[in-house]
Design a protein around this motif. Structure first.
Motif, short mmCIF file in Angstrom:
data_model
loop_
_atom_site.label_atom_id
_atom_site.label_comp_id
_atom_site.label_asym_id
_atom_site.label_seq_id
_atom_site.Cartn_x
_atom_site.Cartn_y
_atom_site.Cartn_z
N SER A 154 0.92 -1.32 0.03
CA SER A 154 -0.07 -0.04 -0.05
C SER A 154 0.85 1.27 -0.01
O SER A 154 1.88 1.38 0.93
CB SER A 154 -0.85 -0.08 1.26
OG SER A 154 -1.72 1.24 1.34
N ILE A 155 0.64 2.32 -1.00
CA ILE A 155 1.31 3.33 -0.93
C ILE A 155 0.27 4.37 -1.06
O ILE A 155 -0.84 4.66 -1.57
CB ILE A 155 2.30 3.49 -2.06
CG1 ILE A 155 1.61 3.45 -3.59
CG2 ILE A 155 3.52 2.26 -2.03
CD1 ILE A 155 2.54 3.70 -4.66
N ASP A 156 0.87 5.62 -1.03
CA ASP A 156 0.10 6.95 -1.14
C ASP A 156 0.59 7.56 -2.40
O ASP A 156 1.84 8.07 -2.61
CB ASP A 156 0.35 7.91 0.11
CG ASP A 156 -0.58 9.01 0.03
OD1 ASP A 156 -1.05 9.59 -0.96
OD2 ASP A 156 -0.91 9.69 1.26
N VAL A 157 -0.30 8.12 -3.34
CA VAL A 157 0.09 8.57 -4.63
C VAL A 157 -0.04 9.93 -4.78
O VAL A 157 0.15 10.81 -5.83
CB VAL A 157 -0.43 7.95 -5.87
CG1 VAL A 157 -0.15 6.24 -6.01
CG2 VAL A 157 -1.96 7.85 -5.69
N ASP A 158 -0.50 10.55 -3.59
CA ASP A 158 -0.65 12.09 -3.74
C ASP A 158 0.59 12.81 -3.44
O ASP A 158 0.93 13.18 -2.63
CB ASP A 158 -1.59 12.21 -2.33
CG ASP A 158 -1.92 13.98 -2.49
OD1 ASP A 158 -1.75 14.68 -3.34
OD2 ASP A 158 -2.37 14.52 -1.16
N HIS A 159 1.41 12.85 -4.91
CA HIS A 159 2.61 13.21 -4.93
C HIS A 159 2.90 14.01 -6.08
O HIS A 159 2.00 13.72 -7.11
CB HIS A 159 3.72 12.18 -4.75
CG HIS A 159 4.99 12.56 -4.60
ND1 HIS A 159 5.82 12.92 -5.71
CD2 HIS A 159 5.97 12.57 -3.48
CE1 HIS A 159 7.08 13.18 -5.12
NE2 HIS A 159 7.19 13.08 -4.03
N PRO A 160 3.73 15.34 -5.98
CA PRO A 160 3.82 16.13 -7.27
C PRO A 160 4.14 15.34 -8.58
O PRO A 160 3.92 15.61 -9.62
CB PRO A 160 4.97 17.17 -6.83
CG PRO A 160 4.62 17.37 -5.42
CD PRO A 160 4.41 15.83 -4.99
N VAL A 161 4.91 14.26 -8.36
CA VAL A 161 5.60 13.51 -9.46
C VAL A 161 4.39 12.81 -10.16
O VAL A 161 4.21 12.59 -11.51
CB VAL A 161 6.72 12.62 -8.98
CG1 VAL A 161 6.77 11.62 -10.21
CG2 VAL A 161 8.04 13.10 -8.54
N VAL A 162 3.38 12.18 -9.41
CA VAL A 162 2.26 11.51 -9.99
C VAL A 162 1.30 12.64 -10.47
O VAL A 162 0.77 12.56 -11.56
CB VAL A 162 1.53 10.72 -8.69
CG1 VAL A 162 0.34 10.03 -9.30
CG2 VAL A 162 2.41 9.98 -8.05
N HIS A 163 1.15 13.81 -9.73
CA HIS A 163 0.30 14.82 -10.36
C HIS A 163 0.74 15.43 -11.72
O HIS A 163 -0.24 15.59 -12.35
CB HIS A 163 0.31 16.18 -9.35
CG HIS A 163 -0.77 15.65 -8.05
ND1 HIS A 163 -2.02 16.07 -7.99
CD2 HIS A 163 -0.27 15.33 -6.87
CE1 HIS A 163 -2.57 15.61 -6.66
NE2 HIS A 163 -1.56 15.33 -6.16
N THR A 164 1.80 15.65 -12.08
CA THR A 164 2.37 15.96 -13.22
C THR A 164 2.83 15.35 -14.34
O THR A 164 2.80 15.87 -15.26
CB THR A 164 3.57 17.22 -12.76
OG1 THR A 164 4.74 16.31 -12.22
CG2 THR A 164 3.35 18.22 -11.66
N ALA A 165 3.07 13.93 -14.20
CA ALA A 165 3.51 13.39 -15.10
C ALA A 165 2.41 13.02 -16.24
O ALA A 165 1.28 13.20 -16.07
CB ALA A 165 3.54 11.72 -14.63
N GLN A 166 2.97 13.11 -17.79
CA GLN A 166 2.02 13.28 -18.64
C GLN A 166 1.16 12.06 -18.72
O GLN A 166 -0.20 12.10 -18.97
CB GLN A 166 2.65 13.51 -19.89
CG GLN A 166 3.56 14.68 -20.29
CD GLN A 166 4.19 14.71 -21.34
OE1 GLN A 166 3.84 13.95 -22.46
NE2 GLN A 166 5.30 15.54 -21.44
N ASP A 167 1.57 10.87 -18.46
CA ASP A 167 0.86 9.54 -18.51
C ASP A 167 1.29 8.80 -17.17
O ASP A 167 2.25 8.59 -16.77
CB ASP A 167 1.42 8.75 -19.86
CG ASP A 167 0.32 7.44 -19.92
OD1 ASP A 167 -0.91 7.35 -19.47
OD2 ASP A 167 0.78 6.94 -20.59
N VAL A 168 0.03 8.52 -16.48
CA VAL A 168 0.31 7.74 -15.15
C VAL A 168 -0.36 6.36 -15.52
O VAL A 168 -1.51 6.40 -15.67
CB VAL A 168 -0.07 8.49 -14.07
CG1 VAL A 168 -0.20 7.57 -12.63
CG2 VAL A 168 0.80 9.77 -13.86
#
Length: 298
Positions: A154-168
């Motif tokens: 289990s992880i938390d994806v509320d992170h700027p890298v996830v927010h800003t990546a073009q494709d996730v």
């Protein structure tokens, strides 16, 4: 005899030369080594496998040579070669990589080589948390073109890298491992693959969208390899939003048979539509739950 290459031409040739050939050629010439240090090292794919190896296209550094059953003299030769390669790579100010794959590594300290990477795409597979490996990704890499996280914890994806990546793309390797923070992502597009029981809380996502709003065109694709898993999530949605069930007439999609569909108002100009669909391919069937923000006129 043809004239030697000029410095600009030599620089260009070295920069785009296959990384393995470049390493072997420059390691034989002190003059080329001086030039080589000033030229970016470009790699197509860099793979980190556990704490044992790092491969840059066809060039591989292995930390497991000490486990081989060979004589001491041969072991020493391999050690010298490996240390030379390690020094060559770790002394680079940065390495340009199209795709970085980190597989089955729990902590940054376990990575055999400490590198500074300028990357386009990052994939972590069965690692404890993608945040652990961000120190090796240069800030010039962000926003990433593609980020794929395959999780067994289990992880938390509320992170700027996830927010800003073009494709996730988020993917799961075990059930009952909740990825937290999905509802907080301000992304227009998100794909979540191989969802099993307990991986995603769709009710929480929808409640957050209703409360805080989302831009029209926001679309999350929740993908399942088992019909049982998508049916369980649809039951949860039906229990919570039963009054918003809707046939979604006018939506040109082949809906999942006998599955509930929803139209949930957000504000005077937008609503959330939710439906299941089945995608057939040569190899398998994927069941997809679509969460989409559309105009109330649609």
């Amino acid at each position: 005899m043809p004239p030697p290459l000029s410095y600009p031409a030599l620089k260009l040739v070295l920069e785009y030369l296959d990384v393995k050939k470049r390493y072997h050629i420059t390691s034989r010439s002190s003059a080329l080594q001086k030039i080589d240090k000033k030229i970016p090292l470009r790699v197509g794919t860099l793979i980190i496998w556990k704490d044992s190896s790092v491969s840059l296209d066809d060039l591989e550094y292995s930390a497991e040579y000490t486990k081989r059953k060979i004589n001491r003299e041969e072991l020493l030769k391999i050690h010298v070669v490996n240390e030379k390669l390690k020094k060559y790579l770790e002394e680079r100010p940065n390495i340009h990589v199209d795709h970085v794959g980190i597989y089955s590594v729990k902590f940054y300290e376990e990575v055999p080589l400490k590198l500074n990477l300028i990357a386009n795409k990052l994939h972590t597979f069965c690692c404890s948390d993608f945040r652990n490996f961000l120190p090796m990704i240069d800030s010039r890499s962000f926003p990433l073109k593609k980020l794929k996280l395959t999780e067994e914890e289990s992880i938390d994806v509320d992170h700027p890298v996830v927010h800003t990546a073009q494709d996730v793309i988020l993917q799961f390797s075990q059930k009952n491992r909740l990825i937290r923070g999905i509802e907080k992502l301000q992304r227009k597009k998100l794909t979540i693959q191989n969802i099993m029981n307990g991986n995603v809380d769709a009710v929480r996502i929808i409640k957050d969208w209703v409360k805080n709003g989302r831009e029209i065109g926001t679309e999350y694709l929740l993908c399942f390899f088992s019909n049982a898993w998508i049916q369980r999530m649809l039951r949860d949605l039906k229990n919570e939003f039963h009054e918003f069930q809707n046939n979604l007439k006018g939506v040109n999609v082949r809906f999942l048979k006998r599955a509930p569909r929803f139209s949930i108002p957000m504000n005077p100009i937008s609503k959330i539509i939710i439906y299941g669909t089945e995608i057939q391919s040569k190899d398998d069937t994927v069941y997809q739950l679509v969460l989409k923000v559309v105009s109330t006129d649609e």
